[in-house]
Design a protein around this motif. Structure first.
Motif, PDB file in Angstrom:
ATOM      1  N   ILE A   1     -12.705   6.648  11.083  1.00 27.45           N
ATOM      2  CA  ILE A   1     -11.505   7.333  10.577  1.00 27.45           C
ATOM      3  C   ILE A   1     -10.249   6.629  11.063  1.00 27.45           C
ATOM      4  O   ILE A   1      -9.301   6.388  10.296  1.00 27.45           O
ATOM      5  CB  ILE A   1     -11.507   8.811  11.014  1.00 27.45           C
ATOM      6  CG1 ILE A   1     -12.670   9.565  10.358  1.00 27.45           C
ATOM      7  CG2 ILE A   1     -10.177   9.475  10.652  1.00 27.45           C
ATOM      8  CD1 ILE A   1     -12.857  10.968  10.894  1.00 27.45           C
ATOM      9  N   ILE A   2     -10.210   6.273  12.346  1.00 27.49           N
ATOM     10  CA  ILE A   2      -9.040   5.587  12.891  1.00 27.49           C
ATOM     11  C   ILE A   2      -8.835   4.249  12.179  1.00 27.49           C
ATOM     12  O   ILE A   2      -7.699   3.864  11.849  1.00 27.49           O
ATOM     13  CB  ILE A   2      -9.191   5.385  14.408  1.00 27.49           C
ATOM     14  CG1 ILE A   2      -9.101   6.733  15.132  1.00 27.49           C
ATOM     15  CG2 ILE A   2      -8.121   4.437  14.939  1.00 27.49           C
ATOM     16  CD1 ILE A   2      -9.359   6.654  16.629  1.00 27.49           C
ATOM     17  N   ALA A   3      -9.928   3.540  11.913  1.00 25.31           N
ATOM     18  CA  ALA A   3      -9.823   2.259  11.215  1.00 25.31           C
ATOM     19  C   ALA A   3      -9.265   2.450   9.804  1.00 25.31           C
ATOM     20  O   ALA A   3      -8.418   1.661   9.343  1.00 25.31           O
ATOM     21  CB  ALA A   3     -11.187   1.579  11.166  1.00 25.31           C
ATOM     22  N   GLU A   4      -9.740   3.482   9.097  1.00 20.75           N
ATOM     23  CA  GLU A   4      -9.237   3.744   7.742  1.00 20.75           C
ATOM     24  C   GLU A   4      -7.753   4.104   7.767  1.00 20.75           C
ATOM     25  O   GLU A   4      -6.970   3.636   6.928  1.00 20.75           O
ATOM     26  CB  GLU A   4     -10.040   4.866   7.094  1.00 20.75           C
ATOM     27  CG  GLU A   4     -11.487   4.508   6.773  1.00 20.75           C
ATOM     28  CD  GLU A   4     -11.613   3.565   5.590  1.00 20.75           C
ATOM     29  OE1 GLU A   4     -10.608   3.333   4.899  1.00 20.75           O
ATOM     30  OE2 GLU A   4     -12.729   3.065   5.360  1.00 20.75           O
ATOM     31  N   LEU A   5      -7.363   4.929   8.718  1.00 24.75           N
ATOM     32  CA  LEU A   5      -5.952   5.322   8.819  1.00 24.75           C
ATOM     33  C   LEU A   5      -5.071   4.158   9.233  1.00 24.75           C
ATOM     34  O   LEU A   5      -3.870   4.144   8.943  1.00 24.75           O
ATOM     35  CB  LEU A   5      -5.803   6.477   9.819  1.00 24.75           C
ATOM     36  CG  LEU A   5      -6.422   7.815   9.419  1.00 24.75           C
ATOM     37  CD1 LEU A   5      -6.365   8.795  10.584  1.00 24.75           C
ATOM     38  CD2 LEU A   5      -5.707   8.404   8.208  1.00 24.75           C
ATOM     39  N   SER A   6      -5.647   3.179   9.930  1.00 20.10           N
ATOM     40  CA  SER A   6      -4.884   2.014  10.395  1.00 20.10           C
ATOM     41  C   SER A   6      -4.836   0.900   9.359  1.00 20.10           C
ATOM     42  O   SER A   6      -4.117  -0.087   9.553  1.00 20.10           O
ATOM     43  CB  SER A   6      -5.508   1.466  11.685  1.00 20.10           C
ATOM     44  OG  SER A   6      -5.547   2.440  12.701  1.00 20.10           O
ATOM     45  N   GLY A   7      -5.590   1.046   8.281  1.00 19.90           N
ATOM     46  CA  GLY A   7      -5.688  -0.012   7.286  1.00 19.90           C
ATOM     47  C   GLY A   7      -4.563   0.031   6.265  1.00 19.90           C
ATOM     48  O   GLY A   7      -3.459   0.520   6.535  1.00 19.90           O
ATOM     49  N   ASP A   8      -4.882  -0.443   5.059  1.00 18.51           N
ATOM     50  CA  ASP A   8      -3.864  -0.510   4.001  1.00 18.51           C
ATOM     51  C   ASP A   8      -4.274   0.308   2.774  1.00 18.51           C
ATOM     52  O   ASP A   8      -3.783   0.075   1.670  1.00 18.51           O
ATOM     53  CB  ASP A   8      -3.591  -1.953   3.607  1.00 18.51           C
ATOM     54  CG  ASP A   8      -4.847  -2.689   3.147  1.00 18.51           C
ATOM     55  OD1 ASP A   8      -5.926  -2.055   3.094  1.00 18.51           O
ATOM     56  OD2 ASP A   8      -4.751  -3.889   2.836  1.00 18.51           O
ATOM     57  N   GLY A   9      -5.170   1.267   2.949  1.00 22.10           N
ATOM     58  CA  GLY A   9      -5.604   2.108   1.846  1.00 22.10           C
ATOM     59  C   GLY A   9      -4.564   3.147   1.468  1.00 22.10           C
ATOM     60  O   GLY A   9      -3.512   3.266   2.115  1.00 22.10           O
ATOM     61  N   PRO A  10      -4.847   3.932   0.429  1.00 25.56           N
ATOM     62  CA  PRO A  10      -3.864   4.915  -0.056  1.00 25.56           C
ATOM     63  C   PRO A  10      -3.565   6.029   0.940  1.00 25.56           C
ATOM     64  O   PRO A  10      -2.520   6.681   0.837  1.00 25.56           O
ATOM     65  CB  PRO A  10      -4.514   5.470  -1.326  1.00 25.56           C
ATOM     66  CG  PRO A  10      -5.977   5.206  -1.157  1.00 25.56           C
ATOM     67  CD  PRO A  10      -6.073   3.921  -0.402  1.00 25.56           C
ATOM     68  N   TYR A  11      -4.468   6.257   1.908  1.00 26.26           N
ATOM     69  CA  TYR A  11      -4.226   7.301   2.892  1.00 26.26           C
ATOM     70  C   TYR A  11      -3.994   6.731   4.289  1.00 26.26           C
ATOM     71  O   TYR A  11      -4.158   7.438   5.287  1.00 26.26           O
ATOM     72  CB  TYR A  11      -5.383   8.303   2.902  1.00 26.26           C
ATOM     73  CG  TYR A  11      -5.444   9.104   1.622  1.00 26.26           C
ATOM     74  CD1 TYR A  11      -4.461  10.045   1.327  1.00 26.26           C
ATOM     75  CD2 TYR A  11      -6.462   8.892   0.693  1.00 26.26           C
ATOM     76  CE1 TYR A  11      -4.486  10.757   0.149  1.00 26.26           C
ATOM     77  CE2 TYR A  11      -6.498   9.607  -0.492  1.00 26.26           C
ATOM     78  CZ  TYR A  11      -5.509  10.534  -0.763  1.00 26.26           C
ATOM     79  OH  TYR A  11      -5.543  11.239  -1.938  1.00 26.26           O
ATOM     80  N   ALA A  12      -3.610   5.469   4.346  1.00 23.57           N
ATOM     81  CA  ALA A  12      -3.290   4.859   5.640  1.00 23.57           C
ATOM     82  C   ALA A  12      -2.132   5.608   6.290  1.00 23.57           C
ATOM     83  O   ALA A  12      -1.156   5.983   5.628  1.00 23.57           O
ATOM     84  CB  ALA A  12      -2.925   3.392   5.453  1.00 23.57           C
ATOM     85  N   ASP A  13      -2.252   5.830   7.593  1.00 22.93           N
ATOM     86  CA  ASP A  13      -1.218   6.563   8.327  1.00 22.93           C
ATOM     87  C   ASP A  13      -1.280   6.129   9.796  1.00 22.93           C
ATOM     88  O   ASP A  13      -2.007   6.719  10.591  1.00 22.93           O
ATOM     89  CB  ASP A  13      -1.458   8.070   8.204  1.00 22.93           C
ATOM     90  CG  ASP A  13      -0.317   8.906   8.755  1.00 22.93           C
ATOM     91  OD1 ASP A  13       0.352   8.437   9.699  1.00 22.93           O
ATOM     92  OD2 ASP A  13      -0.107  10.026   8.263  1.00 22.93           O
ATOM     93  N   PRO A  14      -0.544   5.085  10.159  1.00 19.12           N
ATOM     94  CA  PRO A  14      -0.601   4.566  11.522  1.00 19.12           C
ATOM     95  C   PRO A  14      -0.247   5.600  12.583  1.00 19.12           C
ATOM     96  O   PRO A  14      -0.822   5.587  13.680  1.00 19.12           O
ATOM     97  CB  PRO A  14       0.412   3.417  11.512  1.00 19.12           C
ATOM     98  CG  PRO A  14       0.510   3.007  10.082  1.00 19.12           C
ATOM     99  CD  PRO A  14       0.323   4.270   9.300  1.00 19.12           C
TER     100      PRO A  14
END
Length: 220
Positions: free
Chosen positions: A182-195
């Motif tokens: 989950i942290i990796a997905e949020l840190s990425g560049d996808g539509p739900y990225a949220d650093p």
């Protein structure tokens, strides 16, 4: 806000960090017409080390909200975002929303004009400080008559909450492997990225891991 012991947020230091980092809040009260809400920026009271906040409302919101007369609910919203079930792997799952939020409730104290002016000065200084050329409340072309007129159009308040409900729902009920995904997905560049949300999850889970390690190493 319904509380869940697994997600409860009780550390005063962490709650102060939440308020300080998310000063745009929702003020909720009830008057004869029903529930009412307004939105304003607040600051932690720098003369206290608890969850006391200071702020102001524009007239006539002090009447609408019943400031100083009725309970006021202050909703602080921290980082939040969508969590896809696809991030959990090939298991039965549903979408959810991770978030950090706090509800501070109490009867506010109204500030004197002098105190209100100091709060206004601090609010301006706080947010202007991030600019390369900050502009302060008393800086020209503002003059004393303008600033005093501004103060008279607002009502300052101080609220020391008598009830605090705070929740940090950041996948604490998931395995470490899923949390990392989950942290990796949020840190990425996808539509739900949220650093910001990713950083909040990392902070929370690092604290959980540290507490678990300390408990396991403690003498028995």
């Amino acid at each position: 806000m319904r509380q869940n012991p697994s997600f409860a947020m009780t550390d005063v230091g962490e709650l102060r960090r939440l308020v300080d980092g998310n000063p745009w809040v929702t003020l909720v009260s009830r008057n004869d017409d029903g529930l009412v809400a307004s939105h304003y920026a607040v600051l932690l009271d720098d003369e206290r080390d608890d969850l006391t906040i200071v702020g102001h409302v524009g007239r006539p919101d002090e009447v609408v909200l019943g400031l100083g007369e009725r309970e006021l609910l202050v909703v602080v919203q921290g980082p939040h975002g969508y969590i896809s079930p696809g991030w959990y792997g090939d298991v039965q799952s549903v979408p959810t929303w991770n978030f950090v939020s706090a509800h501070l409730t109490g009867i506010p104290e109204l500030l004197s004009p002098e105190e209100n002016l100091r709060v206004l000065e601090k609010l301006v200084a706080r947010f202007e400080s991030r600019l390369s050329k900050p502009r302060h409340l008393w800086q020209p072309p503002n003059d004393p008559s303008f600033v005093q007129k501004l103060e008279r159009g607002t009502v300052g308040f101080r609220l020391t909450p008598t009830r605090v409900v705070a929740k940090r729902k950041l996948s604490q009920n998931k395995t470490p492997e899923v949390v990392e995904t989950i942290i990796a997905e949020l840190s990425g560049d996808g539509p739900y990225a949220d650093p910001q949300l990713a950083a909040e999850m990392r902070r929370a889970h690092d604290a959980i891991a540290a507490a678990r390690a300390a408990a396991e190493s403690a003498p028995r």
